[in-house]
Design an enzyme around this catalytic site. Structure first.
Site, PDB file in Angstrom:
ATOM      1  N   SER A  12       0.528  -1.361  -0.355  1.00  9.01           N
ATOM      2  CA  SER A  12      -0.598  -0.299   0.407  1.00  9.01           C
ATOM      3  C   SER A  12       0.838   1.348   0.046  1.00  9.01           C
ATOM      4  CB  SER A  12      -1.324   0.538   1.197  1.00  9.01           C
ATOM      5  OG  SER A  12      -2.221  -1.072   1.569  1.00  9.01           O
ATOM      6  N   LYS A  68       0.594   3.531  -2.852  1.00 11.39           N
ATOM      7  CA  LYS A  68      -0.785   4.677  -2.477  1.00 11.39           C
ATOM      8  C   LYS A  68      -0.017   6.343  -2.666  1.00 11.39           C
ATOM      9  CE  LYS A  68      -4.575   1.579  -0.386  1.00 11.39           C
ATOM     10  NZ  LYS A  68      -3.973   0.114  -0.604  1.00 11.39           N
ATOM     11  N   SER A 126      -5.685   2.901   4.530  1.00 10.85           N
ATOM     12  CA  SER A 126      -5.501   2.099   3.521  1.00 10.85           C
ATOM     13  C   SER A 126      -6.641   1.222   2.531  1.00 10.85           C
ATOM     14  CB  SER A 126      -4.570   1.024   3.983  1.00 10.85           C
ATOM     15  OG  SER A 126      -3.829   0.841   3.089  1.00 10.85           O
TER      16      SER A 126
END
Length: 437
Positions: free
Chosen positions: A93, A96, A151
Site C-alpha cells: 500500500s 498509494k 488504506s
C-alpha cells in the site's frame, strides 16, 4: 493506440523513411543508454550498505533486516545512508502515495459522489477496506481519509473511477512516476495490491513521499490520526450513520515529530513503510521494505530516523533524491494514455511525441537529400534555399501547438507555414530526382 498504414511511393520517400528509422533507432538507443545510469548517484546502485561517515558520526543501527532501505534529508535531497536503494520489490500500500500524488490534485475535495456498484467490483481477496457502501454519496475528502487512514482499496477504486477508470489512472500513475524519474516503478494496480510485475523501490517510494508532501492536502491526510467516516443508513431513523477510523501507521503519534506518510503490508510484499519526521528544523524521509517481520518495519524505520537526526552534518551524502524537472512540475495535466506504460525505457518511443516523430521524418528526408548532394557534387543551392531547407526542422521543434494549437501560429500564418513546409519537401524531392536522372 491506432496504427495507420502509409504507402511509400518512390525511392526518395522510401529513403526518407529509412533514414528516419535510423534516426529513430539512434534516438531510442540514446534514451535507453541514459536510462541505464543510476538515478541519484552510482553508489545507490550498489547492493551493500552505503554510508560515508565523518569524524564523530554515530554508527548505523545494528539490527536492520530490511532488504532495502534509505534515509534522506527531505529539503536538500541528500541521501544519508541506504541499502539496495534501487532494488525492485512489491510495494504493497505504499504505492498509494503515488496514487494520491497523481489523482489528488485533480478532484475537488468538497465534491460529493454517489458510489456505483461497479466501482466496488474486482477488489482483491483480502483487501483492506474502509467500508464504503454502494448507492450512497461520499465527499472526496472522506474518500481520501479512507485511503490514508484505513488504506482502503475500496476508496482507491472509487476515486480511480471518478478519475476516469482504473486503466486510465494506472497509466497516469506510470506517467507520474516517469516524470519523477522513478525508474524502478511498474504500476499494475492503483492501490498496491499484489499483482504480477508490480514493483517499486525504496528510492522511488521516497521520491513519491517527497513530492506528495509538497501538497498541503496530501500532508494533512497522511498526518491525520483519527476521523469520522460516513456509514450506511439507519433503517429505523433513516439517518446516515458514521463511525471512527484510525490511521494504521503505528509510528504516527508515537514517534516524536512524525508527519506521516504511508505503511503497507501484503502476503507477497511483506511489510513496507515510508515515513517523514521533523526535528530541530530538519525533515527526514525514511523508507524500509521487506524486513524479517511485519512489526520490525516500524522499529527499523524509527531507528533509522534516530540515526539520521544524529548523523546529519556528520556524514557525506552517498547520493541524492532527484528533483522533479521544473517543466514537468508546472505543466498542466495532460489527457492520459489508455494503456499501461510499464517502464521509462519501453516508452521512449511514446515520449518523443508527434513533434519528435515529425522532426525525425523530416530530418530523414533532409539527410537523404544531403546524401544525394554529396554523391552528385553538382547541386548548388542559393542561400535562400538553404534557409528554406532548415525551416522544416525549426518548425517541427516548436511542438504540436505550433501546428494548430491555440497559443501558436494561427489563421493565415499557420496556413502559409504549412504551405511553405510542403513546398520545401517537394522541392528537395524534385531536385534529388532530377540529379539522379
Amino acid at each position: 493506440m491506432q496504427q495507420r498504414s502509409h504507402h511509400v511511393r518512390g525511392p526518395a520517400a522510401a529513403g526518407a523513411v529509412a533514414a528516419a528509422l535510423v534516426l529513430a533507432t539512434a534516438a531510442s538507443a540514446a534514451v535507453a543508454q541514459d536510462a541505464t545510469t543510476v538515478v541519484g548517484g552510482e553508489r545507490l546502485g550498489r547492493p551493500a550498505v552505503q554510508v560515508a561517515p565523518l569524524a564523530g558520526a554515530p554508527a548505523l543501527p545494528v539490527e536492520l533486516t530490511g532488504r532495502s532501505w534509505l534515509v534522506a534529508d527531505a529539503t536538500t535531497g541528500d541521501v544519508l545512508a541506504a541499502r539496495n536503494a534501487h532494488l525492485p520489490l512489491p510495494p504493497a500500500s505504499t504505492l498509494k502515495m503515488l496514487f494520491a500524488d497523481t489523482v489528488l490534485p485533480k478532484l475537488d475535495r468538497s465534491l460529493e459522489h454517489k458510489v456505483a456498484p461497479a466501482e466496488l467490483a474486482n477488489l482483491g481477496v483480502g483487501s483492506s477496506l474502509v467500508g464504503i457502501k454502494e448507492n450512497l454519496p461520499y465527499r472526496v475528502e472522506d474518500l481520501w481519509r479512507g485511503v490514508f487512514l484505513s488504506s482502503g482499496n475500496d476508496a482507491v477504486h472509487v476515486l480511480a473511477h471518478m478519475n476516469g477508470g482504473l486503466a486510465r489512472t494506472v497509466a497516469q500513475m506510470q506517467d507520474r512516476a516517469v516524470a519523477l524519474q522513478a525508474r524502478d516503478t511498474h504500476v499494475v494496480s492503483p492501490e498496491g495490491y499484489d499483482q504480477e510485475g508490480q514493483v517499486s523501490s525504496a528510492y522511488d517510494l521516497t521520491l513519491f513521499a517527497r513530492a506528495g508532501l509538497r501538497n498541503q492536502d496530501f500532508r494533512s491526510y497522511c498526518s491525520t490520526r483519527t476521523a469520522r467516516f460516513p456509514g450506511g443508513v439507519d433503517k429505523t431513523t433513516g439517518q446516515r450513520t458514521a463511525f471512527d477510523i484510525a490511521n494504521t501507521d503505528r509510528l504516527l503519534g508515537k514517534y516524536p515529530g512524525l508527519i506521516g506518510v504511508k505503511n503497507g503490508y501484503t502476503t507477497g510484499a511483506g511489510a513496507t513503510f515510508t515515513g517523514a519526521a521533523e526535528r530541530g528544523g530538519r525533515t527526514l524521509l525514511v523508507t524500509v521494505m521487506h524486513p524479517e517481520s511485519q512489526t520490525k518495519v516500524y522499529d527499523e524505520a524509527a531507528s533509522l530516523l534516530d540515526w539520521g537526526f544524529a548523523a546529519a552534518g556528520r556524514v557525506e551524502p552517498v547520493g541524492h533524491l532527484v528533483d522533479e524537472p521544473a517543466a514537468a512540475a508546472s505543466a498542466p495535466a495532460e489527457a492520459p494514455a489508455t494503456g499501461v506504460v510499464p517502464h521509462a525505457i519501453e516508452q521512449a518511443h511514446h515520449a518523443l511525441g508527434p513533434a519528435g516523430w515529425t522532426t525525425l521524418v523530416l530530418g530523414g528526408a533532409l539527410a537523404l537529400w544531403s546524401a544525394g548532394r554529396a554523391r552528385t557534387r553538382r547541386l548548388r543551392l542559393r542561400p535562400a534555399a538553404v534557409e528554406a531547407a532548415a525551416a522544416p526542422l525549426a518548425f517541427a521543434r516548436t511542438g504540436a501547438t505550433a501546428l494548430g494549437g491555440s497559443t501558436a501560429v494561427g489563421g493565415r500564418g499557420r496556413r502559409r507555414a504549412a504551405r511553405a513546409l510542403r513546398s520545401t519537401v517537394r522541392s528537395a524531392r524534385r531536385r534529388l530526382h532530377n540529379h539522379r536522372a
